[in-house]
Structure formats: C-alpha cells, structure tokens
Motif scaffolding. Structure first.
Motif, PDB file in Angstrom:
ATOM      1  N   UNK A 228      43.958  66.525  12.487  1.00  0.00           N
ATOM      2  CA  UNK A 228      42.910  65.736  11.852  1.00  0.00           C
ATOM      3  C   UNK A 228      42.911  64.329  12.438  1.00  0.00           C
ATOM      4  N   UNK A 229      41.728  63.703  12.517  1.00  0.00           N
ATOM      5  CA  UNK A 229      41.662  62.304  12.948  1.00  0.00           C
ATOM      6  C   UNK A 229      42.479  61.409  12.024  1.00  0.00           C
ATOM      7  N   UNK A 230      42.876  60.241  12.533  1.00  0.00           N
ATOM      8  CA  UNK A 230      43.733  59.347  11.770  1.00  0.00           C
ATOM      9  C   UNK A 230      43.095  58.935  10.449  1.00  0.00           C
ATOM     10  N   UNK A 231      41.773  58.721  10.457  1.00  0.00           N
ATOM     11  CA  UNK A 231      41.107  58.314   9.224  1.00  0.00           C
ATOM     12  C   UNK A 231      41.286  59.324   8.106  1.00  0.00           C
ATOM     13  N   UNK A 232      41.253  60.610   8.436  1.00  0.00           N
ATOM     14  CA  UNK A 232      41.426  61.647   7.427  1.00  0.00           C
ATOM     15  C   UNK A 232      42.877  61.696   6.958  1.00  0.00           C
ATOM     16  N   UNK A 233      43.814  61.471   7.870  1.00  0.00           N
ATOM     17  CA  UNK A 233      45.224  61.403   7.477  1.00  0.00           C
ATOM     18  C   UNK A 233      45.473  60.218   6.543  1.00  0.00           C
ATOM     19  N   UNK A 234      44.805  59.094   6.807  1.00  0.00           N
ATOM     20  CA  UNK A 234      44.918  57.930   5.924  1.00  0.00           C
ATOM     21  C   UNK A 234      44.409  58.266   4.522  1.00  0.00           C
ATOM     22  N   UNK A 240      47.098  61.403  -2.002  1.00  0.00           N
ATOM     23  CA  UNK A 240      48.400  61.940  -2.401  1.00  0.00           C
ATOM     24  C   UNK A 240      49.159  60.974  -3.294  1.00  0.00           C
ATOM     25  N   UNK A 241      49.139  59.688  -2.941  1.00  0.00           N
ATOM     26  CA  UNK A 241      49.800  58.677  -3.772  1.00  0.00           C
ATOM     27  C   UNK A 241      49.153  58.591  -5.138  1.00  0.00           C
ATOM     28  N   UNK A 242      47.833  58.653  -5.174  1.00  0.00           N
ATOM     29  CA  UNK A 242      47.110  58.610  -6.455  1.00  0.00           C
ATOM     30  C   UNK A 242      47.457  59.805  -7.327  1.00  0.00           C
ATOM     31  N   UNK A 243      47.513  61.005  -6.739  1.00  0.00           N
ATOM     32  CA  UNK A 243      47.841  62.202  -7.515  1.00  0.00           C
ATOM     33  C   UNK A 243      49.218  62.086  -8.170  1.00  0.00           C
ATOM     34  N   UNK A 244      50.171  61.511  -7.444  1.00  0.00           N
ATOM     35  CA  UNK A 244      51.534  61.387  -7.960  1.00  0.00           C
ATOM     36  C   UNK A 244      51.651  60.225  -8.943  1.00  0.00           C
ATOM     37  N   UNK A 245      51.148  59.054  -8.553  1.00  0.00           N
ATOM     38  CA  UNK A 245      51.340  57.843  -9.362  1.00  0.00           C
ATOM     39  C   UNK A 245      50.461  57.789 -10.603  1.00  0.00           C
ATOM     40  N   UNK A 246      49.226  58.259 -10.490  1.00  0.00           N
ATOM     41  CA  UNK A 246      48.290  58.107 -11.599  1.00  0.00           C
ATOM     42  C   UNK A 246      48.069  59.400 -12.394  1.00  0.00           C
ATOM     43  N   UNK A 247      48.046  60.541 -11.715  1.00  0.00           N
ATOM     44  CA  UNK A 247      47.841  61.806 -12.417  1.00  0.00           C
ATOM     45  C   UNK A 247      49.157  62.521 -12.714  1.00  0.00           C
ATOM     46  N   UNK A 255      50.990  67.850  -2.431  1.00  0.00           N
ATOM     47  CA  UNK A 255      50.952  68.355  -1.059  1.00  0.00           C
ATOM     48  C   UNK A 255      50.222  69.682  -0.990  1.00  0.00           C
ATOM     49  N   UNK A 256      50.426  70.537  -1.993  1.00  0.00           N
ATOM     50  CA  UNK A 256      49.739  71.831  -2.022  1.00  0.00           C
ATOM     51  C   UNK A 256      48.226  71.654  -2.117  1.00  0.00           C
ATOM     52  N   UNK A 257      47.789  70.727  -2.985  1.00  0.00           N
ATOM     53  CA  UNK A 257      46.354  70.494  -3.137  1.00  0.00           C
ATOM     54  C   UNK A 257      45.715  69.986  -1.858  1.00  0.00           C
ATOM     55  N   UNK A 258      46.484  69.207  -1.084  1.00  0.00           N
ATOM     56  CA  UNK A 258      45.922  68.558   0.105  1.00  0.00           C
ATOM     57  C   UNK A 258      46.278  69.283   1.402  1.00  0.00           C
ATOM     58  N   UNK A 259      46.884  70.449   1.295  1.00  0.00           N
ATOM     59  CA  UNK A 259      47.231  71.225   2.480  1.00  0.00           C
ATOM     60  C   UNK A 259      45.976  71.791   3.126  1.00  0.00           C
ATOM     61  N   UNK A 260      46.046  71.949   4.433  1.00  0.00           N
ATOM     62  CA  UNK A 260      44.918  72.468   5.195  1.00  0.00           C
ATOM     63  C   UNK A 260      44.401  73.775   4.611  1.00  0.00           C
TER      64      UNK A 260
END
Length: 284
Positions: A228-234, A240-247, A255-260
């Motif tokens: 994936x392009x860098x922008x998509x990795x960003x 991922x941080x939001x899912x862990x910290x806020x949800x 990681x499972x939700x955001x896996x290819x």
C-alpha cells in the motif's frame, strides 16, 4: 469582566501570560472564567467577549484572535454556554465574506482558521454553512503544502466539528481518508482528533467503528496485492491507535479489522461521489 479587561489579557497589556513558562493569555482567561463561574458572572461575560472579539477581528489582530479561539477550545464541555443565549453576538463572524465564501491565504488564513475554531467550539453556525466550509477547505488541504497545508487541515477539522455540533450524524470519513492519503503532509493529528471527538459524540459506537473500517478497507482498491502507498499506511496507523485508545479494542482485534482484504469493487472515489450526491439532495 468587561470588554476592555478581556482585551487587556488577549493583547498582553496586563495580566499577560508567560509563554516561556507554558502559560499563555488563553490560560489566564480560562482561569478568570472559572472564577467568574463560581461567582455567577458568566452571563455577562459572553457579550463582553463577543465585543472584544469583534474589535480584534476588525483590527486584524491575528495573535490575539488565535488566543481567543484557543480559550473557547479550552473550555470544558459543561462550561460552554448555550449558543442560543449569545449566538447573535457572533453573527458578524458568520456573515463575514472572507470567512464564509473563500479559502484565504497567508496571514488572513490564520485568522480565518481561528474564527472557524471559535465558532465550532461554541456550537455556532448552521449545518449547510459548515458543509460549504468543509468542502471548500478539504479541496484546498489536498494540495496545499507547508504551513498553508497544516492550517487547511485544521480548517477541515473545525468544519467537521461544526457539522458534528449541528447534528450531522457521521463525519465525511470517506473524504477525510481519500483526500488525506493524497495530501502533501498526512494530517495524522487532525484525523485522530476527529475520530476521538466523534467517539464522544456518537451514541452508536459500533456503527461508527463499522463506517470507519469500511472506509479504510475501500482504500485497498488503491493497493497492489499487499503493498500500500505510504498515505494508506499512515491512515492504518491512526485508525489502529483510535480503535485501541478510544474504542478499547485489543491490538490484535484492531489489527484483524485493518488486515488486508479483497478490495471492494466500489472505489473510494465512487463512495465519495455518492456522499456528495446525498448531501446535495439533502440541501435541495
């Protein structure tokens, strides 16, 4: 507090902050506001604050305008006034042609972003007004660079918060992700702030999670196999941080939700065009 007292603080004429010690004029004003609240002096404060802001706006006092907006942003949610009780005092700002009908540049851009920040945090402005601001600024943010680019993304964030305050159900997450990945500098802080504020606002957090993850997965149409392009990795990193910290998901769950996954056949550009059509129909 009178208008002159507020101006004295914001302009550093008296009771000025000590930026080198981490105390600015907006911190001083917040402290005075807390004392006013305990003494019952809040109702008289807002007309005086609006008068002071008008004078600063007319004088193009950029630094003081930014401090006034920072003060509004720093108010605790329960300490913010009911917009109906003072909104007319800021009608000059909503009607200002520079703020309402154009994407400004240079020094003016700083003042406009501060004006948007103040309006968003005080819950002022109608939904259609904020929609126009959102689409105008996100078009600018996609291609702007340097300080202008960073300010443009701040404007997009404030417009999104303004929409949230005017009862827009969901953020324009497809536009954020599609244009964010193309930006010269990825707006990581702004995207995380948007998701965090939407989490506080949204009652159905499961629906919010599904919408954000679906929008992210649609970006995979722009990937080649697992690359994936860098922008998509960003974007993956921020979400991922939001899912862990806020949800409060585990890292493994995020990681499972955001896996290819196999890319959706519906390109993000198509999703974005459909969203714009929905908004146009709503305005009709």
């Amino acid at each position: 507090m009178s208008c002159d007292e507020i101006l004295d603080i914001l302009l550093g004429r008296s009771c000025g902050g000590c930026p080198d010690r981490g105390v600015r004029a907006d911190d001083i004003l917040l402290g005075r506001y807390v004392k006013l609240a305990s003494d019952g002096g809040v109702p008289a404060f807002w007309p005086a604050f609006a008068e002071a802001f008008l004078l600063l706006w007319q004088d193009s006092s950029t630094d003081a305008i930014e401090l006034a907006a920072a003060f509004a942003s720093g108010l605790e949610k329960e300490a913010r006034p009911v917009a109906d009780s003072f909104g007319d005092s800021f009608s000059f700002l909503l009607d200002d042609p520079v703020l309402a009908d154009s994407v400004s540049l240079g020094e003016t851009r700083r003042r406009v972003i501060a004006g948007l920040r103040l309006l968003a945090n005080l819950g002022l402005g109608e939904r259609n007004w904020w929609r126009r601001r959102f689409w105008a600024w996100i078009d600018s943010a996609r291609s702007a660079t340097g300080a202008d680019g960073r300010l443009a993304w701040q404007a997009v964030l404030h417009a999104s918060l303004g929409l949230m305050n005017s009862q827009e159900e969901m953020p324009n997450i497809d536009a954020w992700l599609e244009d964010g990945r193309k930006a010269k500098e990825f707006p990581a802080i702004e995207l995380f702030t948007l998701l965090s504020r939407q989490t506080e606002y949204q009652q159905d957090r499961e629906h919010l999670k599904d919408e954000v993850v679906a929008a992210f997965q649609s970006l995979h149409a722009n990937c080649l196999k697992n690359a994936c392009p860098q922008g998509i990795e960003d974007i993956r990193s921020v979400i991922g941080t939001w899912l862990v910290d806020r949800l409060k998901l585990t890292s493994a769950e995020a990681q499972t939700l955001l896996t290819w996954r196999e890319p959706s056949r519906e390109l993000p550009q198509v999703r974005l065009a459909a969203r714009k059509r929905e908004l146009a129909a709503a305005r009709a």
